[in-house]
Design an enzyme around this catalytic site. Structure first.
Site, PDB file in Angstrom:
ATOM      1  N   ASP A   1      -1.196   5.733   8.055  1.00  0.00           N
ATOM      2  CA  ASP A   1      -0.384   5.370   6.902  1.00  0.00           C
ATOM      3  C   ASP A   1      -1.193   5.563   5.622  1.00  0.00           C
ATOM      4  O   ASP A   1      -2.423   5.423   5.627  1.00  0.00           O
ATOM      5  CB  ASP A   1       0.043   3.902   6.984  1.00  0.00           C
ATOM      6  CG  ASP A   1       0.993   3.623   8.144  1.00  0.00           C
ATOM      7  OD1 ASP A   1       1.541   4.584   8.708  1.00  0.00           O
ATOM      8  OD2 ASP A   1       1.160   2.437   8.477  1.00  0.00           O
ATOM      9  N   MET A   2      -0.500   5.819   4.530  1.00  0.00           N
ATOM     10  CA  MET A   2      -1.157   6.055   3.246  1.00  0.00           C
ATOM     11  C   MET A   2      -2.154   4.949   2.908  1.00  0.00           C
ATOM     12  O   MET A   2      -3.259   5.209   2.432  1.00  0.00           O
ATOM     13  CB  MET A   2      -0.107   6.174   2.147  1.00  0.00           C
ATOM     14  CG  MET A   2      -0.676   6.352   0.749  1.00  0.00           C
ATOM     15  SD  MET A   2       0.646   6.530  -0.468  1.00  0.00           S
ATOM     16  CE  MET A   2      -0.308   6.709  -1.973  1.00  0.00           C
TER      17      MET A   2
END
Length: 228
Positions: free
Chosen positions: A67-68
């Site tokens: 995930d970012m």
């Protein structure tokens, strides 16, 4: 066996990728929190780890993602054949992954597992949800490393046995102990005790990755300590 110590994690705005290991087949990097793994939709989401790495390594190809807002270890393939081989390792669950997280509250058990099926929460994308009807089986094992009563948080080791989107984040929320700094699922949405830390970053880090090298078959294990 080829253990590799990590360098200090970069911020998302640093110029060069944090490369921990490279050979003719694979790249192992420490992704900073705040940087996309691959390009997203829209012109403002084109900067990502994959494209930064393709500047010095044009054959670098994504195999899996973080995930970012999650930091830590990612492996990329050098070329399509290595991408195919590494992708098979992930698909067949032959890659060992371990994460470090700080969550709200004190868990009732020192260790355990979260076995809850997950699916996309389509009206609220990109959120995922526990879905006992249409969800895919998702299993996370956890071990409590310690508890900080001053801010009521716990430090955990997490081992995902499956690799669903947002699995660790949704599973910890469902357990009643969301990850500190999780603006999508966590305590910041409800003003919990650790919400002051939420403005800084998601306290989730991929700290260990182990797999058989796609060319030699030798077992490689990489360790990247969390920056928090």
């Amino acid at each position: 066996m080829a253990p590799v110590a990590a360098a200090t994690s970069l911020s998302a705005h640093d110029q060069g990728p944090d490369i921990l290991y490279v050979d003719a087949s694979v790249l192992v990097v420490n992704k900073p929190a705040g940087l996309l793994s691959v390009p997203g939709r829209g012109e403002d989401k084109q900067d990502c780890l994959e494209r930064r790495l393709q500047a010095p390594f044009p054959d670098a190809l994504t195999v899996h993602r973080l995930d970012m807002h999650t930091s830590g270890l990612l492996v990329l393939a050098r070329g399509k054949e290595m991408q195919r081989r590494l992708s098979l390792l992930f698909a067949n669950r032959q890659v060992d992954k371990r994460y470090l997280a700080v969550v709200t509250g004190k868990l009732p058990a020192v260790s355990g597992e979260i076995d809850l099926p997950l699916s996309a929460d389509w009206p609220n994308r990109p959120r995922q949800k526990v879905d006992h009807v249409a969800g895919k089986r998702s299993l996370t094992r956890y071990l409590v490393l310690g508890h900080d009563p001053a801010v009521n948080t716990s430090r955990l080791t997490l081992v995902p046995e499956t690799g669903r989107t947002h699995q660790l984040r949704v599973h910890l929320q469902a357990l009643g102990h969301p990850i500190v700094g999780d603006l999508l699922y966590g305590e910041a949405r409800y003003g919990g005790a650790a919400s002051a830390a939420s403005a800084q970053r998601l306290l989730l880090h991929a700290e260990q990755l182990a797999f058989a090298h796609p060319e030699s078959g030798e077992r490689h294990c990489f360790l990247c300590p969390a920056p928090f």
